[in-house]
Write an enzyme that holds these catalytic residues in place. Structure first.
Site, PDB file in Angstrom:
ATOM      1  N   GLU A   1     -19.756  -5.651   9.957  1.00 28.30           N
ATOM      2  CA  GLU A   1     -20.757  -5.052  10.726  1.00 28.30           C
ATOM      3  C   GLU A   1     -21.763  -5.796  11.446  1.00 28.30           C
ATOM      4  OE1 GLU A   1     -19.096  -2.286   7.485  1.00 28.30           O
ATOM      5  OE2 GLU A   1     -20.146  -4.488   7.471  1.00 28.30           O
TER       6      GLU A   1
ATOM      7  N   LYS B   1       0.815  -1.162  -0.065  1.00 31.93           N
ATOM      8  CA  LYS B   1       0.073  -0.074  -0.129  1.00 31.93           C
ATOM      9  C   LYS B   1       1.095   1.251  -0.088  1.00 31.93           C
ATOM     10  CE  LYS B   1      -4.380   1.363   2.059  1.00 31.93           C
ATOM     11  NZ  LYS B   1      -5.254   1.258   3.242  1.00 31.93           N
TER      12      LYS B   1
ATOM     13  N   ARG C   1     -25.761  -2.140   7.164  1.00 36.97           N
ATOM     14  CA  ARG C   1     -25.362  -3.641   7.034  1.00 36.97           C
ATOM     15  C   ARG C   1     -25.595  -4.477   7.960  1.00 36.97           C
ATOM     16  NH1 ARG C   1     -19.864  -3.902   3.698  1.00 36.97           N
ATOM     17  NH2 ARG C   1     -20.928  -5.245   2.467  1.00 36.97           N
TER      18      ARG C   1
END
Length: 622
Positions: free
Chosen positions: A370, A284, A398
């Site tokens: 979630e 990243k 969610r």
């Protein structure tokens, strides 16, 4: 050649995938370097998601080189990693407009490009969608290929595993690429492993392996021995046993920054039958040292000069609501050792960094899951602990079933600290917190609070934490208005509103949450009464009755969908009490609200001060 690409001669020849595929393979690595530099320059001008895209440059180049996009389907998970994809699919000249009003969408968006196969902003959806596309491709019979690219964070979402379990069962041709930029298996990446990945994806190895399975299928004892031996070897060589058990052929990990190696492996895998996984290791922030060293800070960046190698410092101002929550959480934990704080992978955004460091035994990151985060809180509450779930409004959607089934039905004391309620700005349609007041207020046992300012937010968090039933405090993205914080925490009387301004025009504004500033601004010109409602549920029915009986023109104001929202609650209260007056409901209309700064969109939607005055003048014919 446009002046935009003067410094990027190779990119100028590869602005569409069909052009990219005309380049010789040995030009792909220098092309990737140009894409990375172009990304640095464009995001520096626009702001936006940054580190993830830097890590997927070579992978994106290789995918569009090997696969016949857009005929072949390329599905990106979340979309943070899709900036190089936008650059290489005809949108490079508009990259400086990304995340801005009327500019490029921050995520893959079907209406924007035929190369964007799935509009997406929430994670863990790519494999499910790709499986649907793979089944459709099989029915179509035209040889269409389907690839899903999912990050190692997104694969923590249960939906990804549900999709893999199904894909492995029905055995349709598809490729899932795991873009792994965090897991510590870097020792498996290198020349030997790349060589192994190419061998394992080649036709000779695949033929021998499948042929061997057919031969061994008729000899159970040997078959079992072979299976165990294969799993032993796999466990030592590659971390793929789990995926194999789900029915996937696993290959990798492979260096995600070796573009020629990626092209070779993807070319081999393109025609393999059944569900395939390619595990790709990337870094990243690759190619920009500050982002490599601090990918969390550089995940999304403001406008900045990449040549200075640092981000601009925030101007001193009022604390954000997220910080107000984080500070309250630390203060509350000092008093309450039973407080358990949960976040679904949003520690930084939710203001929980200090808490996680000071109270590590009371802090739980549930990853991008979630549903699990909400029901984890249920388990805590069942055992007498006091859980706080810090979650963005858009992500609470969610976990809605769990909120109803696992929290509200049992009337458990779980506090939901709902960040990013209302409009969020640059992330656009997928991230607007437009619906939480509507979907929460239908749930029995819920107490729902909407603070007008940062001090009310602090006191409401305390109030909700002390309740012995489910509660939610809903606050916006951004800074407070400068109200001093009372350090002493006091429980507020439940369901009680307050009059902030008494007017004489017969107009009254019922304001919910931080829209109070706009309400007061409009009220000066309209000479209107302004009520800070504070509670969406239970609503202050006595206040509603008092105001309706003493005013003849009523306005409700909220940063939530008008349909079923807080204004609807006011009208329901009026009807239940036999009260009838004209009511102008102001809030978010029945459409998905596009990107733009919060202030820009408030103006567009006519819910700021001038907008309220205009709408009231038209509605009441003032």
């Amino acid at each position: 050649m446009s002046d935009t690409f003067t410094d990027f001669p190779l990119l100028a020849q590869a602005l569409e995938p069909k052009q990219l595929r005309q380049l010789p393979v040995n030009q792909l690595a220098p092309l990737a370097d140009e894409v990375r530099q172009f990304l640095l320059r464009s995001v520096g001008r626009s702001s936006g998601h940054f580190a993830s895209g830097l890590g997927t440059v070579e992978l994106t180049v290789a995918l569009h080189y090997v696969y016949n996009t857009p005929f072949d389907r390329l599905v990106w998970d979340v979309g943070h990693q899709a900036y190089p994809h936008k650059i290489l699919t005809g949108r490079a000249e508009k990259m400086h407009t990304i995340r801005q009003k009327d500019g490029l969408h921050p995520f893959p968006w079907r209406e924007e490009s035929e190369y964007d196969t799935l509009s997406v902003g929430h994670s863990s959806t790519s494999i499910s969608a790709a499986l649907g596309m793979a089944i459709a491709a099989d029915k179509e019979g035209q040889g269409r290929k389907v690839v899903a690219v999912i990050g190692d964070g997104a694969i923590t979402g249960g939906m990804a595993f549900e999709a893999m379990n199904h894909a492995g069962d029905i055995h349709k041709d598809m490729l899932v690429i795991i873009n792994d930029n965090e897991m510590s298996i870097s020792e498996n990446v290198g020349a030997l492993n790349n060589h192994m990945a190419r061998i394992m994806s080649g036709s000779l190895y695949t033929t021998i392996r499948e042929g061997g399975k057919k031969v061994l299928a008729h000899m159970p004892p040997i078959k079992e021995l072979a299976r165990r031996a294969e799993e032993h070897l796999k466990g030592m060589v590659v971390p793929g046993t789990l995926f194999e058990e789900l029915g996937f052929n696993y290959i990798g990990p492979i260096d995600g920054h070796d573009v020629e190696g990626l092209v070779s492996t993807l070319s081999n895998m393109r025609n393999l039958k059944g569900p395939q996984i390619l595990h790709v290791m990337t870094k990243k922030g690759k190619g920009y040292a500050p982002a490599e060293q601090d990918p969390i800070t550089y995940h999304a960046v403001p406008k900045f000069n990449p040549e200075l190698f640092k981000l601009p410092k925030d101007k001193p101002g009022q604390p954000t609501f997220s910080k107000v929550f984080g500070d309250w959480l630390c203060d509350m934990a000092e008093q309450d050792p039973t407080l358990m704080a949960i976040t679904p992978a949003m520690r930084e955004g939710s203001g929980m960094v200090e808490f996680s460091q000071r109270f590590p035994e009371q802090y739980f990151d549930a990853a991008i899951a979630e549903q699990h985060a909400v029901t984890l809180a249920t388990g805590f509450a069942c055992e007498g602990l006091n859980p706080v779930v810090a979650i963005y409004s858009t992500f609470l959607q969610r976990g809605y079933d769990q909120l109803i089934h696992d929290v509200a039905i049992m009337n458990l004391p779980v506090l939901f600290a709902i960040d990013r309620g209302g409009l969020v700005g640059a992330d656009g349609q997928t991230h607007q917190g437009a619906f939480d007041l509507s979907f929460l207020r239908t749930v029995p046992n819920m107490t729902i609070m909407a603070p007008a300012d940062e001090n009310e937010c602090r006191q409401m968090l305390y109030t909700g934490h002390k309740l012995q039933s489910p509660a939610a405090v809903r606050y916006p993205r951004g800074n407070g208005i400068g109200v001093p914080l009372e350090q002493e925490m006091t429980a507020m009387p439940i369901g009680k509103a307050e009059i902030r301004r008494q007017g004489n025009s017969g107009i009254a504004i019922f304001s919910f949450g931080t829209m109070i500033g706009y309400a007061l601004e409009a009220a000066e010109q309209l000479d209107a009464t302004v009520v800070n409602m504070r509670f969406v549920k239970p609503l202050d029915h006595d206040m509603v009755k008092q105001i309706v009986e003493s005013h003849d023109k009523l306005i409700t104001l909220e940063e939530n969908a008008i349909m079923g929202g807080a204004g609807s609650a006011v009208i329901e209260s009026m009807m239940a009490q036999g009260l009838a007056k004209p009511v102008l409901q102001l809030g978010l209309p029945d459409r998905f609200i596009e990107q733009g700064t919060q202030e820009e969109m408030h103006t567009v939607l006519e819910i700021d001060g001038p907008g309220i005055i205009k709408r009231a003048s038209e509605f009441f014919k003032l």
